[in-house]
Write a protein that holds these residues in place. Structure first.
Motif, short mmCIF file in Angstrom:
data_model
loop_
_atom_site.label_atom_id
_atom_site.label_comp_id
_atom_site.label_asym_id
_atom_site.label_seq_id
_atom_site.Cartn_x
_atom_site.Cartn_y
_atom_site.Cartn_z
N GLY A 68 33.47 45.67 26.46
CA GLY A 68 33.35 47.07 26.86
C GLY A 68 33.98 47.36 28.21
N SER A 69 33.81 48.60 28.67
CA SER A 69 34.44 49.02 29.92
C SER A 69 33.51 49.93 30.72
CB SER A 69 35.76 49.76 29.64
OG SER A 69 35.51 50.93 28.85
N ILE A 70 33.72 49.93 32.04
CA ILE A 70 33.02 50.84 32.95
C ILE A 70 34.11 51.57 33.72
CG2 ILE A 70 31.40 51.05 34.87
CD1 ILE A 70 30.25 48.31 34.06
N ASN A 71 34.46 52.75 33.27
CA ASN A 71 35.54 53.51 33.90
C ASN A 71 34.98 54.42 34.98
OD1 ASN A 71 37.86 52.64 32.28
ND2 ASN A 71 36.77 53.61 30.59
N PHE A 72 35.27 54.07 36.23
CA PHE A 72 34.82 54.87 37.37
C PHE A 72 36.03 55.45 38.08
CE2 PHE A 72 34.06 55.04 42.00
CZ PHE A 72 33.11 56.05 42.01
N ASP A 73 36.13 56.76 38.06
CA ASP A 73 37.24 57.43 38.75
C ASP A 73 38.59 56.82 38.34
OD1 ASP A 73 37.96 59.51 40.37
OD2 ASP A 73 37.88 58.36 42.23
N ASN A 74 38.75 56.63 37.01
CA ASN A 74 39.98 56.11 36.39
C ASN A 74 40.27 54.64 36.73
OD1 ASN A 74 40.64 58.64 35.19
ND2 ASN A 74 41.34 59.35 37.20
N LYS A 75 39.20 53.88 37.00
CA LYS A 75 39.36 52.44 37.26
C LYS A 75 38.30 51.68 36.47
CE LYS A 75 40.26 51.21 41.47
NZ LYS A 75 40.10 50.97 42.93
N ASP A 76 38.72 50.64 35.73
CA ASP A 76 37.78 49.84 34.94
C ASP A 76 37.14 48.78 35.84
OD1 ASP A 76 36.30 48.45 33.10
OD2 ASP A 76 38.00 47.82 31.86
N LEU A 77 35.85 48.96 36.13
CA LEU A 77 35.15 48.07 37.06
C LEU A 77 34.85 46.70 36.48
CD1 LEU A 77 32.65 50.56 38.75
CD2 LEU A 77 35.01 50.02 39.38
N THR A 78 34.99 46.53 35.16
CA THR A 78 34.72 45.21 34.57
C THR A 78 35.87 44.23 34.80
OG1 THR A 78 35.66 45.76 32.40
CG2 THR A 78 33.33 46.28 32.74
N SER A 79 37.00 44.74 35.25
CA SER A 79 38.16 43.85 35.38
C SER A 79 38.67 43.72 36.81
CB SER A 79 39.30 44.38 34.48
OG SER A 79 39.67 45.70 34.86
N ILE A 80 37.89 44.20 37.79
CA ILE A 80 38.36 44.09 39.17
C ILE A 80 37.73 42.87 39.86
CG2 ILE A 80 38.69 46.59 39.33
CD1 ILE A 80 36.19 46.73 41.10
N SER A 81 38.33 42.46 40.96
CA SER A 81 37.86 41.28 41.69
C SER A 81 36.71 41.64 42.62
CB SER A 81 39.00 40.69 42.52
OG SER A 81 39.40 41.62 43.53
N GLU A 82 36.03 40.63 43.15
CA GLU A 82 34.94 40.85 44.11
C GLU A 82 35.48 41.53 45.37
OE1 GLU A 82 31.45 41.01 46.22
OE2 GLU A 82 31.81 40.79 44.05
N LYS A 83 36.70 41.20 45.75
CA LYS A 83 37.30 41.81 46.94
C LYS A 83 37.48 43.32 46.74
CE LYS A 83 41.05 41.04 50.25
NZ LYS A 83 42.27 40.27 50.57
N GLU A 84 37.90 43.71 45.54
CA GLU A 84 38.05 45.14 45.23
C GLU A 84 36.70 45.83 45.17
OE1 GLU A 84 41.78 45.85 42.40
OE2 GLU A 84 40.58 44.13 41.73
N PHE A 85 35.68 45.12 44.64
CA PHE A 85 34.32 45.68 44.60
C PHE A 85 33.81 45.98 46.00
CE2 PHE A 85 32.86 44.53 40.14
CZ PHE A 85 32.39 45.81 39.85
N GLN A 86 34.12 45.10 46.95
CA GLN A 86 33.65 45.28 48.32
C GLN A 86 34.22 46.55 48.96
OE1 GLN A 86 34.29 41.69 50.58
NE2 GLN A 86 33.00 40.45 49.24
N LYS A 87 35.41 46.96 48.50
CA LYS A 87 36.01 48.20 49.01
C LYS A 87 35.32 49.42 48.41
CE LYS A 87 40.61 46.15 49.59
NZ LYS A 87 42.02 46.16 49.11
N ILE A 88 34.77 49.27 47.21
CA ILE A 88 34.14 50.39 46.51
C ILE A 88 32.68 50.55 46.92
CG2 ILE A 88 33.37 51.18 44.21
CD1 ILE A 88 35.94 49.92 43.09
N ARG A 89 31.94 49.42 47.04
CA ARG A 89 30.52 49.48 47.39
C ARG A 89 30.33 50.12 48.77
NH1 ARG A 89 30.22 43.66 46.51
NH2 ARG A 89 30.06 43.29 44.27
N GLY A 90 29.44 51.08 48.82
CA GLY A 90 29.15 51.74 50.09
C GLY A 90 30.10 52.88 50.38
#
Length: 338
Positions: A68-90
């Motif tokens: 499956g997929s989690i599309n947030f603001d046209n970005k699939d969060l299931t396929s991004i790296s931890e480094k990219e997550f850190q930019k999104i969180r907060g």
């Protein structure tokens, strides 16, 4: 309304020594910009795992996105790296946790805990971040914020700590705020204040909110849409009025009937749903609520029902919607005044 978040056919599992725990099993829902959506269900239904899957906080391993997929603001969060997550969180997605005392750092002053995200995500100087922190504390109703930014978490009451958590979560103006049972550890009066605060901030800032709770009384005061979860699946979803007044799933009826009512004739007695949720290390192949449902049929045990679309916003997965199923009268008290 335009979609901010869209979850499609999401499966999330944990690999344990005993075997695979299928915590999320093919869920679909969306959150529009500026909307409040409530995820409701008993403990173990998959609400918190869903929210942490969105923000990438489930430990991986043992957790993993299975499908499956989690599309947030046209970005699939299931396929991004931890480094990219850190930019999104907060910055774009923030979270308020159940217990602020364990979420706040006891060794750091309140002001520092707000300013660190502003410096990291907004590129503010220390003086700019401090001024913003004071503004945020004032916005969430903390008195004398210019003095209290130098206080530690243990110097605040439970309600004040939760207000600080909200200030931290909203400091960077995120597009999505996930509130994981934000009133659970608070007394009823403070609960009402926190919900009113969140409503006011949502109206003012137009932030989308996912509210995770088992309390339908809280849901009635803030949400526009409700998603009912059980054993890792969504069994019903719809607008607030559709869930409270036109719900079609027996599990939803059970949740509604368990809400305390002032007009109830059963004084001193609360309704409850007998039995317990199934273990997701070995989930049932049919409807997971069948063992606890008074209307269960043979088909309920053998196969999970297909989703029935009742309106553009109202969907339910229940064999009672099948044309061959017996007619069941919806309990009268469900959806009454909460």
């Amino acid at each position: 309304m335009s979609k901010l978040l869209e979850i499609k056919d999401l499966y999330f599992s944990f690999d344990t020594f005993q075997g695979e725990v299928e915590a999320i099993r093919g869920i679909n829902f969306e959150v529009n910009k500026g909307e409040v959506v409530a995820l409701v269900g008993e403990s173990g239904s998959g609400k918190s795992v869903t929210s942490q899957a969105i923000i990438g906080l489930n430990p991986m391993p043992p957790g993993r996105y299975k499908q499956g997929s989690i599309n947030f603001d046209n970005k699939d969060l299931t396929s991004i790296s931890e480094k990219e997550f850190q930019k999104i969180r907060g910055a774009e997605v923030s979270m308020i946790f159940q217990d602020p005392m364990t979420s706040l750092n006891p060794t750091m002053k309140i002001g520092t805990q707000i300013t660190e995200s502003l410096i990291k995500h907004q590129g503010m100087s220390k003086s700019e971040a401090k001024q913003r922190a004071i503004e945020m504390l004032g916005l969430v109703g903390i008195p004398n914020p210019d003095k209290l930014i130098y206080s530690y978490p243990h110097q605040f009451s439970g309600g004040m700590r939760q207000r600080v958590m909200i200030a931290i979560a909203l400091a960077c103006n995120p597009k999505l705020l996930i509130a994981d049972e934000p009133t659970t550890a608070l007394d009823v009066t403070i609960q009402a204040q926190i919900i009113e605060l969140m409503k006011g901030l949502q109206d003012k800032l137009h932030t989308s909110i996912i509210l995770i709770t088992h309390d339908l009384g809280v849901v009635a005061n803030i949400a526009q849409r409700v998603v009912i979860m059980y054993a890792g699946k969504i069994v019903e979803q719809g607008t607030l009025n559709e869930i409270f007044y036109e719900s079609r799933h027996p599990y939803t009826w059970g949740l509604l009937e368990s809400v305390p009512r002032l007009d109830s004739k059963e004084h001193g007695r609360l309704a409850s749903i007998p039995g317990t949720p199934p273990q997701l290390i070995d989930p049932p192949k049919g409807c997971p609520f069948a063992e606890r449902c008074e209307f269960a049929m043979k088909a309920c045990i053998e196969e999970f029902p297909e989703e029935t679309t009742l309106s553009s916003s109202h969907k339910v997965s229940c064999w009672l919607e099948d044309p061959a199923a017996p007619t069941v009268e919806r309990p009268v008290q469900s959806g009454g005044h909460v």
